[in-house]
Scaffold this motif. Structure first.
Motif, PDB file in Angstrom:
ATOM      1  N   GLY A   1     -28.415 -13.936-125.290  1.00 29.69           N
ATOM      2  CA  GLY A   1     -27.037 -13.559-125.550  1.00 29.69           C
ATOM      3  C   GLY A   1     -26.527 -12.443-124.663  1.00 29.69           C
ATOM      4  N   GLY A   2     -27.399 -11.775-123.936  1.00 26.61           N
ATOM      5  CA  GLY A   2     -26.966 -10.689-123.056  1.00 26.61           C
ATOM      6  C   GLY A   2     -26.754 -11.150-121.629  1.00 26.61           C
ATOM      7  N   GLU A   3     -26.334 -10.238-120.779  1.00 26.14           N
ATOM      8  CA  GLU A   3     -26.121 -10.505-119.360  1.00 26.14           C
ATOM      9  C   GLU A   3     -27.486 -10.727-118.718  1.00 26.14           C
ATOM     10  N   THR A   4     -27.604 -11.813-117.899  1.00 29.18           N
ATOM     11  CA  THR A   4     -28.886 -12.133-117.275  1.00 29.18           C
ATOM     12  C   THR A   4     -29.033 -11.363-115.969  1.00 29.18           C
ATOM     13  N   PHE A   5     -30.290 -11.144-115.615  1.00 25.28           N
ATOM     14  CA  PHE A   5     -30.579 -10.433-114.376  1.00 25.28           C
ATOM     15  C   PHE A   5     -30.143 -11.244-113.167  1.00 25.28           C
ATOM     16  N   SER A   6     -30.376 -12.534-113.203  1.00 27.55           N
ATOM     17  CA  SER A   6     -30.029 -13.385-112.063  1.00 27.55           C
ATOM     18  C   SER A   6     -28.533 -13.401-111.814  1.00 27.55           C
ATOM     19  N   ALA A   7     -27.714 -13.423-112.890  1.00 25.01           N
ATOM     20  CA  ALA A   7     -26.253 -13.420-112.721  1.00 25.01           C
ATOM     21  C   ALA A   7     -25.789 -12.103-112.086  1.00 25.01           C
TER      22      ALA A   7
ATOM     23  N   PRO B   1     -23.696  -8.098-104.958  1.00 22.93           N
ATOM     24  CA  PRO B   1     -23.343  -8.039-103.527  1.00 22.93           C
ATOM     25  C   PRO B   1     -21.932  -8.511-103.243  1.00 22.93           C
ATOM     26  N   LEU B   2     -21.295  -9.177-104.211  1.00 24.15           N
ATOM     27  CA  LEU B   2     -19.935  -9.671-104.002  1.00 24.15           C
ATOM     28  C   LEU B   2     -18.866  -8.743-104.577  1.00 24.15           C
ATOM     29  N   ALA B   3     -19.265  -7.527-104.991  1.00 20.16           N
ATOM     30  CA  ALA B   3     -18.299  -6.569-105.584  1.00 20.16           C
ATOM     31  C   ALA B   3     -17.201  -6.241-104.571  1.00 20.16           C
ATOM     32  N   ARG B   4     -15.941  -6.197-105.069  1.00 18.13           N
ATOM     33  CA  ARG B   4     -14.807  -5.949-104.183  1.00 18.13           C
ATOM     34  C   ARG B   4     -14.419  -4.471-104.089  1.00 18.13           C
ATOM     35  N   ASN B   5     -14.871  -3.657-105.055  1.00 20.69           N
ATOM     36  CA  ASN B   5     -14.544  -2.221-105.024  1.00 20.69           C
ATOM     37  C   ASN B   5     -15.657  -1.451-105.726  1.00 20.69           C
ATOM     38  N   THR B   6     -15.519  -0.157-105.673  1.00 19.45           N
ATOM     39  CA  THR B   6     -16.570   0.698-106.250  1.00 19.45           C
ATOM     40  C   THR B   6     -16.639   0.566-107.763  1.00 19.45           C
ATOM     41  N   HIS B   7     -15.533   0.280-108.425  1.00 24.60           N
ATOM     42  CA  HIS B   7     -15.559   0.136-109.889  1.00 24.60           C
ATOM     43  C   HIS B   7     -16.432  -1.053-110.298  1.00 24.60           C
ATOM     44  N   GLU B   8     -16.224  -2.216-109.642  1.00 26.28           N
ATOM     45  CA  GLU B   8     -17.053  -3.395-109.959  1.00 26.28           C
ATOM     46  C   GLU B   8     -18.514  -3.130-109.581  1.00 26.28           C
ATOM     47  N   PHE B   9     -18.712  -2.456-108.445  1.00 31.90           N
ATOM     48  CA  PHE B   9     -20.075  -2.162-107.998  1.00 31.90           C
ATOM     49  C   PHE B   9     -20.807  -1.279-109.015  1.00 31.90           C
ATOM     50  N   LEU B  10     -20.145  -0.241-109.480  1.00 32.38           N
ATOM     51  CA  LEU B  10     -20.783   0.685-110.419  1.00 32.38           C
ATOM     52  C   LEU B  10     -21.068   0.005-111.757  1.00 32.38           C
ATOM     53  N   ALA B  11     -20.164  -0.863-112.199  1.00 31.25           N
ATOM     54  CA  ALA B  11     -20.366  -1.540-113.485  1.00 31.25           C
ATOM     55  C   ALA B  11     -21.588  -2.456-113.437  1.00 31.25           C
ATOM     56  N   ASP B  12     -21.708  -3.287-112.378  1.00 33.43           N
ATOM     57  CA  ASP B  12     -22.853  -4.198-112.274  1.00 33.43           C
ATOM     58  C   ASP B  12     -24.148  -3.434-112.004  1.00 33.43           C
ATOM     59  N   ALA B  13     -24.076  -2.363-111.182  1.00 31.41           N
ATOM     60  CA  ALA B  13     -25.278  -1.569-110.918  1.00 31.41           C
ATOM     61  C   ALA B  13     -25.777  -0.897-112.192  1.00 31.41           C
ATOM     62  N   GLN B  14     -24.839  -0.418-113.035  1.00 28.71           N
ATOM     63  CA  GLN B  14     -25.243   0.192-114.296  1.00 28.71           C
ATOM     64  C   GLN B  14     -25.880  -0.846-115.229  1.00 28.71           C
ATOM     65  N   ALA B  15     -25.361  -2.065-115.201  1.00 27.93           N
ATOM     66  CA  ALA B  15     -25.943  -3.136-116.030  1.00 27.93           C
ATOM     67  C   ALA B  15     -27.370  -3.451-115.589  1.00 27.93           C
ATOM     68  N   LEU B  16     -27.617  -3.534-114.263  1.00 30.23           N
ATOM     69  CA  LEU B  16     -28.979  -3.757-113.770  1.00 30.23           C
ATOM     70  C   LEU B  16     -29.906  -2.599-114.165  1.00 30.23           C
ATOM     71  N   HIS B  17     -29.371  -1.398-114.111  1.00 29.21           N
ATOM     72  CA  HIS B  17     -30.171  -0.237-114.485  1.00 29.21           C
ATOM     73  C   HIS B  17     -30.532  -0.285-115.975  1.00 29.21           C
TER      74      HIS B  17
ATOM     75  N   ARG C   1     -35.324 -15.747-112.299  1.00 26.54           N
ATOM     76  CA  ARG C   1     -35.402 -16.586-113.496  1.00 26.54           C
ATOM     77  C   ARG C   1     -36.559 -16.126-114.391  1.00 26.54           C
ATOM     78  N   TRP C   2     -37.659 -15.676-113.759  1.00 26.26           N
ATOM     79  CA  TRP C   2     -38.792 -15.188-114.548  1.00 26.26           C
ATOM     80  C   TRP C   2     -38.409 -13.936-115.331  1.00 26.26           C
ATOM     81  N   ILE C   3     -37.615 -13.055-114.713  1.00 24.33           N
ATOM     82  CA  ILE C   3     -37.143 -11.838-115.414  1.00 24.33           C
ATOM     83  C   ILE C   3     -36.208 -12.202-116.548  1.00 24.33           C
ATOM     84  N   ASP C   4     -35.363 -13.240-116.332  1.00 27.52           N
ATOM     85  CA  ASP C   4     -34.425 -13.635-117.378  1.00 27.52           C
ATOM     86  C   ASP C   4     -35.152 -14.067-118.647  1.00 27.52           C
ATOM     87  N   LYS C   5     -36.348 -14.659-118.502  1.00 31.24           N
ATOM     88  CA  LYS C   5     -37.084 -15.115-119.674  1.00 31.24           C
ATOM     89  C   LYS C   5     -37.515 -13.957-120.576  1.00 31.24           C
ATOM     90  N   HIS C   6     -37.577 -12.755-120.028  1.00 28.66           N
ATOM     91  CA  HIS C   6     -38.008 -11.605-120.829  1.00 28.66           C
ATOM     92  C   HIS C   6     -36.837 -10.852-121.454  1.00 28.66           C
TER      93      HIS C   6
END
Length: 410
Positions: A371-377, A383-399, A362-367
């Motif tokens: 309107g964008g994707e939050t870090f907490s979400a 960790p709930l990704a069902r395949n490599t495509h979902e995993f790569l998309a969320d990992a790229q967003a965190l990056h 939540r502290w990271i989200d404040k920075h």
């Protein structure tokens, strides 16, 4: 010390190329000369054969017969050619010729006419004049040099005679008289042979095998180059050879030179330089030259074999990722990836101490921008990704969030 300028390298490439090219050409030429040398030799070595212009040779009678429009052949092969008309083969053996060699040539003639001119003079080469015979002496050959096909000969010897004496007989249906060239004549005694021209005091100058067309001339001075010291003797030599050919029913004359070392015997080396195998030899030479050219013109230095495992951080990461991929455990690293990103952002942005994971998210989200994707979400969803495509998309967003907050490319 010399003040000359040192060369840039130890060897000059053009010089080395020239040396290699000359070596290859010399090697090929050497083997070609070894294979074809006897056939290409002029033969003017002072010996007693048809190629020699020295006194004991027979080049004079060959030239005279050719000028008389007679069919004359210098045979450099033991095999007799297939001819429509009969041919007279003239053999000029030396003192060291073996009976087996004469027998083989007589057999190759396949029953054709053969004239054997016995040797008489032992000579050497002239020390200063090429093609001349050196000092020599008369020496009668052994009767054992003649093969059994020529008939039995009891003796070959030198007999004295009066100056101007003649040897007479019948040859080719006509009387024949030969003026003896010297005060001593080489004569053969052969009771089993038919005497064609007799020596005045017994014996034969020219004899014939009764059961075959094999003639033996005892003294070579009747037809060799010594006979060409006068016009009359040269004419008599030509008449003698013509009479023997007429008596044998031959239409041409062939002088053998294989007995004197100028033949072109069958050999694999010789076949490599004569048709039809010369084409294969040229192809092999061209292939060798192309291989040499390819080795010489190689582009750049030789390639060194690469390491099976490269030495670097990137290689270590790539190898680790490849192992995870092969084990199909990509999705198992989601929690670890989220923790590593959370820890890196909190440490760089100096997050308050004592925060748990949810509070830190939540502290990271404040920075982040509104309107964008939050870090907490993303941290909950990855960790709930069902395949490599979902995993790569969320990992790229965190990056991307980490890049925006920390302004780096890690």
């Amino acid at each position: 010390m010399s003040g000359g300028v040192a060369s840039d390298g130890g060897f000059n490439p053009r010089l080395i190329a020239g040396v290699v090219a000359i070596g290859v050409i010399a090697f090929i030429a050497l083997w070609a000369l070894i294979a074809l040398g006897p056939q290409l030799s002029s033969g003017n070595d002072g010996g007693g054969h048809a190629l020699s212009k020295a006194a004991p040779g027979y080049a004079g009678i060959v030239d005279l017969l050719e000028r008389s429009d007679a069919a004359v052949d210098l045979r450099r092969r033991e095999e007799a050619p297939m001819l429509e008309d009969p041919e007279l083969l003239i053999l000029t053996p030396g003192h060291t010729t073996k009976a087996d060699d004469l027998a083989r040539l007589i057999s190759e003639q396949r029953g054709g006419a053969v004239l054997i001119i016995l040797p008489k003079w032992r000579t050497g080469r002239h020390p200063s004049k090429a093609g001349w015979a050196g000092g020599g002496f008369a020496s009668a050959p052994s009767p054992k040099m003649l093969p059994p096909a020529a008939g039995r000969i009891d003796k070959i010897g030198s007999e004295p005679n009066a100056r101007g004496a003649q040897a007479k007989g019948h040859l080719g249906g006509s009387p024949m008289a030969l003026t003896l060239p010297n005060l001593r004549t080489q004569v053969l005694n052969a009771p089993d042979l038919e005497t064609m021209i007799a020596f005045p005091h017994g014996g034969a100058v020219l004899a014939k095998q009764p059961d075959a067309a094999i003639y033996i001339l005892s003294d070579p001075d009747f037809v060799n180059n010594l006979a060409f010291s006068s016009r009359d003797r040269a004419r008599a030599a030509a008449i003698l050879v013509d009479a023997v050919a007429e008596d044998a029913g031959a239409y041409s004359v062939a002088f053998d030179v294989t007995l004197n070392g100028f033949g072109s015997q069958r050999s694999l080396l010789r076949f490599a330089f004569v048709p039809p195998f010369i084409g294969i030899t040229l192809c092999l030479i061209a292939a060798g030259l192309l291989a040499l050219w390819q080795a010489w013109m190689r582009f750049g230095p030789a390639l060194k074999p690469a390491r099976a495992i490269a030495v670097s951080k990137a290689a270590l990461i790539a190898n680790s990722a490849d192992l995870i991929k092969q084990a199909r455990r990509e999705l198992d690293g989601a929690d670890a990836y989220v923790r590593s990103q959370r820890s890196a952002i909190a440490r760089r942005l100096h997050a308050p101490d004592g925060l748990d994971d949810a509070a830190t998210d939540r502290w990271i989200d404040k920075h982040l921008r509104v309107g964008g994707e939050t870090f907490s979400a993303l941290a909950r969803r990855l960790p709930l990704a069902r395949n490599t495509h979902e995993f790569l998309a969320d990992a790229q967003a965190l990056h991307d969030i980490r890049k925006d907050l920390l302004r780096d490319s890690q």
